[in-house]
Design a protein around this motif. Structure first.
Motif, PDB file in Angstrom:
ATOM      1  N   LYS A 134       0.828  -1.213   0.000  1.00 51.37           N
ATOM      2  CA  LYS A 134       0.000   0.000   0.000  1.00 51.37           C
ATOM      3  C   LYS A 134       0.860   1.261   0.000  1.00 51.37           C
ATOM      4  O   LYS A 134       0.605   2.195  -0.764  1.00 51.37           O
ATOM      5  CB  LYS A 134      -0.909   0.005   1.229  1.00 51.37           C
ATOM      6  N   GLN A 138       0.965   4.286  -2.709  1.00 53.48           N
ATOM      7  CA  GLN A 138       0.646   5.616  -2.212  1.00 53.48           C
ATOM      8  C   GLN A 138       1.780   6.582  -2.536  1.00 53.48           C
ATOM      9  O   GLN A 138       1.541   7.703  -3.006  1.00 53.48           O
ATOM     10  CB  GLN A 138       0.409   5.568  -0.704  1.00 53.48           C
ATOM     11  N   MET A 174      -4.004   4.012  -7.198  1.00 51.09           N
ATOM     12  CA  MET A 174      -4.377   3.322  -5.963  1.00 51.09           C
ATOM     13  C   MET A 174      -5.165   2.051  -6.246  1.00 51.09           C
ATOM     14  O   MET A 174      -5.003   1.034  -5.551  1.00 51.09           O
ATOM     15  CB  MET A 174      -5.184   4.262  -5.069  1.00 51.09           C
TER      16      MET A 174
END
Length: 217
Positions: A134, A138, A174
């Motif tokens: 993640k 990001q 994302m």
């Protein structure tokens, strides 16, 4: 229009943010060249995730540099959104610092909660891999916002089109990250599906609901 004009009248401090951002990019490329090369093609090639997540290294200088890069540019992009869509009055550099501080605090608290969650369910290793995935996407999205901020500062100030396009590209990056995360960790997620749903609701969805409610009113 008055608030927007006020934002773009003095861009010296915004230029300083770009200088710092570029300095961060140069540092990451200079000291972590191989990582940098793999990282810049992340949405098109998952080699970066596979190579570096296996080392169980989440807290390192490369991630720290890119996290700072992300926070700088997310804060500036949100600052511009407030001006473009007239969501704030008398915007000043102090507003930017406040946004930057809130983002930094939010990310740190969220990260701590994720590791606490992993410790509670005895899944520290899996959580490290998931968080690494993640964070990587990001941080990459910071590049999108960096380019958008340059356009909003020097080329097309007050452009709603640029703002919307940047938001779309941010969401696309994302989404690619989430698709890869679900694909790579599908076994762990399947076994812990109930807790994964709770995690999504508590730490991924609810913050955006709260932010959206705040902006609405």
């Amino acid at each position: 229009m008055e608030s927007i004009t006020r934002v773009f009248n003095n861009i010296d401090w915004i230029t300083a943010i770009f200088v710092v951002s570029l300095f961060v990019l140069v540092l990451s490329k200079t000291f972590f060249y191989n990582k940098f090369i793999n990282f810049v093609v992340l949405p098109f090639n998952n080699k970066y995730i596979f190579l570096h997540s296996k080392k169980h290294i989440l807290f390192n200088w490369f991630n720290a540099l890119w996290s700072v890069f992300l926070w700088l540019n997310v804060a500036l992009f949100l600052y511009y959104l407030l001006a473009i869509f007239n969501l704030g009055e008398k915007l000043t550099p102090v507003n930017y610092l406040f946004i930057f501080g809130v983002i930094s605090l939010f990310v740190i608290v969220k990260l701590l909660l994720q590791f606490i969650n992993g410790s509670i369910f005895n899944a520290e290793t899996a959580i490290v891999h998931i968080v690494f995935n993640k964070i990587s996407y990001q941080n990459y999205s910071g590049l999108v916002l960096f380019l958008a901020n340059i356009f909003l500062t020097y080329i097309t100030p007050n452009s709603e089109l640029v703002a919307y396009l940047a938001l779309v590209l941010f969401i696309v990056v994302m989404c690619i990250g989430w698709v890869n995360l679900l694909r790579i960790h599908r076994k762990f997620i399947t076994i812990n599906f109930f807790y994964f749903i709770l995690y999504l609701c508590a730490l991924e969805i609810s913050p955006f609901v709260i932010i959206g409610s705040y902006l609405k009113y």
